[in-house]
Design an enzyme around this catalytic site. Structure first.
Site, PDB file in Angstrom:
ATOM      1  CB  CYS A  23      -0.917   0.013   1.214  1.00 62.79           C
ATOM      2  SG  CYS A  23      -1.999  -1.416   1.250  1.00 62.79           S
ATOM      3  CG  HIS A  34      -3.277   3.325   0.954  1.00 64.54           C
ATOM      4  ND1 HIS A  34      -3.656   2.831  -0.278  1.00 64.54           N
ATOM      5  CD2 HIS A  34      -3.461   2.300   1.844  1.00 64.54           C
ATOM      6  CE1 HIS A  34      -4.027   1.562  -0.133  1.00 64.54           C
ATOM      7  NE2 HIS A  34      -3.913   1.224   1.143  1.00 64.54           N
ATOM      8  CG  ASN A  75      -6.860  -0.894  -0.336  1.00 69.31           C
ATOM      9  OD1 ASN A  75      -5.947  -0.681  -1.136  1.00 69.31           O
ATOM     10  ND2 ASN A  75      -6.635  -1.092   0.952  1.00 69.31           N
TER      11      ASN A  75
HETATM   12  N1  ACO Z   1     -19.262  -9.388   5.096  1.00 67.61           N
HETATM   13  C1  ACO Z   1     -19.947  -9.740   6.204  1.00 67.61           C
HETATM   14  N2  ACO Z   1     -19.360 -10.081   7.352  1.00 67.61           N
HETATM   15  C2  ACO Z   1     -18.024 -10.077   7.399  1.00 67.61           C
HETATM   16  C3  ACO Z   1     -17.240  -9.706   6.289  1.00 67.61           C
HETATM   17  C4  ACO Z   1     -17.920  -9.369   5.105  1.00 67.61           C
HETATM   18  N3  ACO Z   1     -17.270  -8.997   3.986  1.00 67.61           N
HETATM   19  N4  ACO Z   1     -15.960  -9.786   6.633  1.00 67.61           N
HETATM   20  C5  ACO Z   1     -15.902 -10.178   7.904  1.00 67.61           C
HETATM   21  N5  ACO Z   1     -17.161 -10.350   8.373  1.00 67.61           N
HETATM   22  C6  ACO Z   1     -17.576 -10.767   9.707  1.00 67.61           C
HETATM   23  C7  ACO Z   1     -16.527 -11.590  10.399  1.00 67.61           C
HETATM   24  O1  ACO Z   1     -16.614 -12.946  10.018  1.00 67.61           O
HETATM   25  C8  ACO Z   1     -16.890 -11.387  11.852  1.00 67.61           C
HETATM   26  O2  ACO Z   1     -17.964 -12.208  12.148  1.00 67.61           O
HETATM   27  P1  ACO Z   1     -18.093 -12.890  13.610  1.00 67.61           P
HETATM   28  O3  ACO Z   1     -18.167 -11.742  14.578  1.00 67.61           O
HETATM   29  O4  ACO Z   1     -19.338 -13.671  13.503  1.00 67.61           O
HETATM   30  O5  ACO Z   1     -16.851 -13.693  13.779  1.00 67.61           O
HETATM   31  C9  ACO Z   1     -17.382  -9.956  11.877  1.00 67.61           C
HETATM   32  O6  ACO Z   1     -17.703  -9.603  10.520  1.00 67.61           O
HETATM   33  C10 ACO Z   1     -16.342  -8.982  12.379  1.00 67.61           C
HETATM   34  O7  ACO Z   1     -15.084  -9.310  11.759  1.00 67.61           O
HETATM   35  P2  ACO Z   1     -13.829  -8.414  11.906  1.00 67.61           P
HETATM   36  O8  ACO Z   1     -12.718  -8.877  11.026  1.00 67.61           O
HETATM   37  O9  ACO Z   1     -13.538  -8.224  13.368  1.00 67.61           O
HETATM   38  O10 ACO Z   1     -14.436  -7.128  11.273  1.00 67.61           O
HETATM   39  P3  ACO Z   1     -14.144  -5.640  11.558  1.00 67.61           P
HETATM   40  O11 ACO Z   1     -15.330  -5.037  12.183  1.00 67.61           O
HETATM   41  O12 ACO Z   1     -12.825  -5.412  12.190  1.00 67.61           O
HETATM   42  O13 ACO Z   1     -14.059  -5.114  10.058  1.00 67.61           O
HETATM   43  C11 ACO Z   1     -12.352  -4.585   8.500  1.00 67.61           C
HETATM   44  C12 ACO Z   1     -13.166  -5.683   9.151  1.00 67.61           C
HETATM   45  C13 ACO Z   1     -13.276  -3.724   7.684  1.00 67.61           C
HETATM   46  C14 ACO Z   1     -11.309  -5.204   7.591  1.00 67.61           C
HETATM   47  C15 ACO Z   1     -11.701  -3.759   9.628  1.00 67.61           C
HETATM   48  O14 ACO Z   1     -11.000  -4.594  10.501  1.00 67.61           O
HETATM   49  C16 ACO Z   1     -10.793  -2.737   9.115  1.00 67.61           C
HETATM   50  O15 ACO Z   1     -11.224  -1.731   8.626  1.00 67.61           O
HETATM   51  N6  ACO Z   1      -9.496  -2.965   9.258  1.00 67.61           N
HETATM   52  C17 ACO Z   1      -8.496  -2.091   8.708  1.00 67.61           C
HETATM   53  C18 ACO Z   1      -7.763  -2.826   7.705  1.00 67.61           C
HETATM   54  C19 ACO Z   1      -8.002  -2.333   6.330  1.00 67.61           C
HETATM   55  O16 ACO Z   1      -8.715  -1.417   6.046  1.00 67.61           O
HETATM   56  N7  ACO Z   1      -7.337  -2.980   5.455  1.00 67.61           N
HETATM   57  C20 ACO Z   1      -7.376  -2.607   4.117  1.00 67.61           C
HETATM   58  C21 ACO Z   1      -6.267  -3.230   3.418  1.00 67.61           C
HETATM   59  S1  ACO Z   1      -4.755  -2.979   4.195  1.00 67.61           S
HETATM   60  C22 ACO Z   1      -4.285  -1.474   3.862  1.00 67.61           C
HETATM   61  O17 ACO Z   1      -4.601  -0.949   2.850  1.00 67.61           O
HETATM   62  C23 ACO Z   1      -3.491  -0.775   4.865  1.00 67.61           C
END
Ligand code: ACO
Length: 349
Positions: free
Chosen positions: A114, A276, A306
């Protein structure tokens, strides 16, 4: 000593727009979940066979080169950032050189995910400052759609990423105060595996998270790529989303402030911040932390998802095309990603 100015920008995204609802055909997800957690409404997917990371880079580069008022034959160095290259090796730099029929110039590939484009810009900046090159093509391009896990198993990652390319041409300028004022690069490999694609790779099992590390040792030595790796999703990007979020919201503001402080500037001086496009929630957090107005931050993740190394040059070009960046404006580019690596660049346009 000359400074580097961005003489031309270009971007390309594939025609095929894929909505959140489209993804529900392949995995258990919803438009509501994706928009609420990431801000993404849709992303573009490249044509499966006719478009590659390099062909998209060519399209973006053509525009950047034309806007810089030069031809591909004038380019004297390529810096190409991607995590989704056409081949494991050679890198995309030489493929771009070939496709654009450039001279036998140097081509360097950058693997910083990234933050790859900001790293690439920093490298190119040094070559311009030393006088070694006069027209450097800096590219970020990604074709993620080819390598994502579209089953429910991979939904936390696959809904986030999209395809596209962005490019800039760097040239020297002697105009006082114009161009790239400074760049700032950082890394911390302690958490390398929490946002990573493990295979194909030459790693040993002990680096992998426990849940993924239980396959046959003998197989590793014999095979670069195996069915076991596919079964365990080791050939797809793996991400601990909450851990990435926590680190990103600290390092993004930190590296932006580092750039501002180095130039005796404050957040109020920024005309446009191009973060980013990791996740809209991260960008909003950074905006709030630095006290920036909506006009001071450019986001387009809603449309493109992204696009990793391509996200900063795509957003930069789109903001410029929309008239949000004019001569004399202060533009801040900042990125955080896998590695972890993070970086910023401050540019007086
Ligand atoms: N659709 C529906 N449910 C989902 C999805 C989806 N696409 N993905 C995960 N879930 C579920 C999980 O299975 C979990 O279910 P559970 O509670 O029954 O186990 C629940 O949602 C929560 O999962 P988490 O991974 O804890 O979800 P979170 O609320 O943290 O959101 C996300 C995930 C959006 C990736 C978040 O962690 C985030 O924004 N992280 C930052 C990382 C990021 O943005 N990365 C981008 C790429 S890296 C970069 O560019 C730097």
């Amino acid at each position: 000593m000359p400074q580097s100015k961005i003489a031309g920008t270009g971007f390309y995204v594939p025609q095929n727009a894929v909505s959140n609802n489209d993804l529900t055909k392949y995995m258990d997800t919803s438009d509501e979940w994706i928009q609420e957690r990431t801000g993404i409404k849709e992303r573009r997917y490249a044509h499966r066979t006719n478009e590659t990371t390099t062909t998209m880079a060519v399209e973006a580069s053509k525009i950047a080169i034309e806007r810089a008022g030069i031809t591909p034959q004038d380019i004297d160095f390529i810096v190409f950032a991607t995590l989704s290259p056409d081949y494991y090796f050679p890198g995309c730099g030489v493929l771009l050189q070939r496709a654009m029929q450039m001279k036998e110039i140097g081509a360097l590939d950058i693997r910083n995910q990234c933050s790859g484009f900001v790293y690439a810009l920093s490298v190119a900046d040094q070559f311009i400052k030393t006088g070694m090159y006069k027209n450097i093509l800096v590219v970020g391009s990604e074709k993620h759609s080819f390598g994502l896990d579209f089953s429910t198993r991979g939904r936390n990652v696959s809904v986030i990423f999209g395809d596209g390319a962005g490019a800039v041409v760097l040239q020297p300028t002697t105009k006082e105060g114009q161009g790239i004022l400074s760049t700032h690069l950082h890394s911390d490999g302690e958490s390398a595996e929490i946002l990573a694609m493990y295979n194909p790779g030459t790693h040993a099992n002990h680096w992998l998270p426990q849940k993924l590390a239980d396959f046959d040792e003998a197989e590793i030595g014999e095979m670069f790529f195996s069915h076991d790796m596919i079964d365990k999703a080791q050939v797809f990007p793996n991400m601990d989303g909450p851990a990435v979020f926590k680190k990103a919201v600290v390092k993004f503001p930190e590296v932006i402030m580092e750039a501002l402080t180095a130039n005796n500037l404050t957040p109020a001086d920024i005309t446009v911040l191009i973060p980013h496009q990791a996740n809209l929630r991260i960008a909003e957090f950074v905006q709030k932390k630095l006290g920036l107005s909506n006009e001071q931050v450019y986001n387009n993740i809603q449309k493109y998802g992204n696009t990793t190394a391509a996200s900063v040059p795509i957003a930069l070009c789109e903001a410029w095309e929309a008239g949000k960046i004019k001569e004399g404006d202060l533009v801040c580019l900042a990125a955080f990603g896998s590695g972890f690596t993070w970086a910023s660049a401050l540019v007086r346009w």
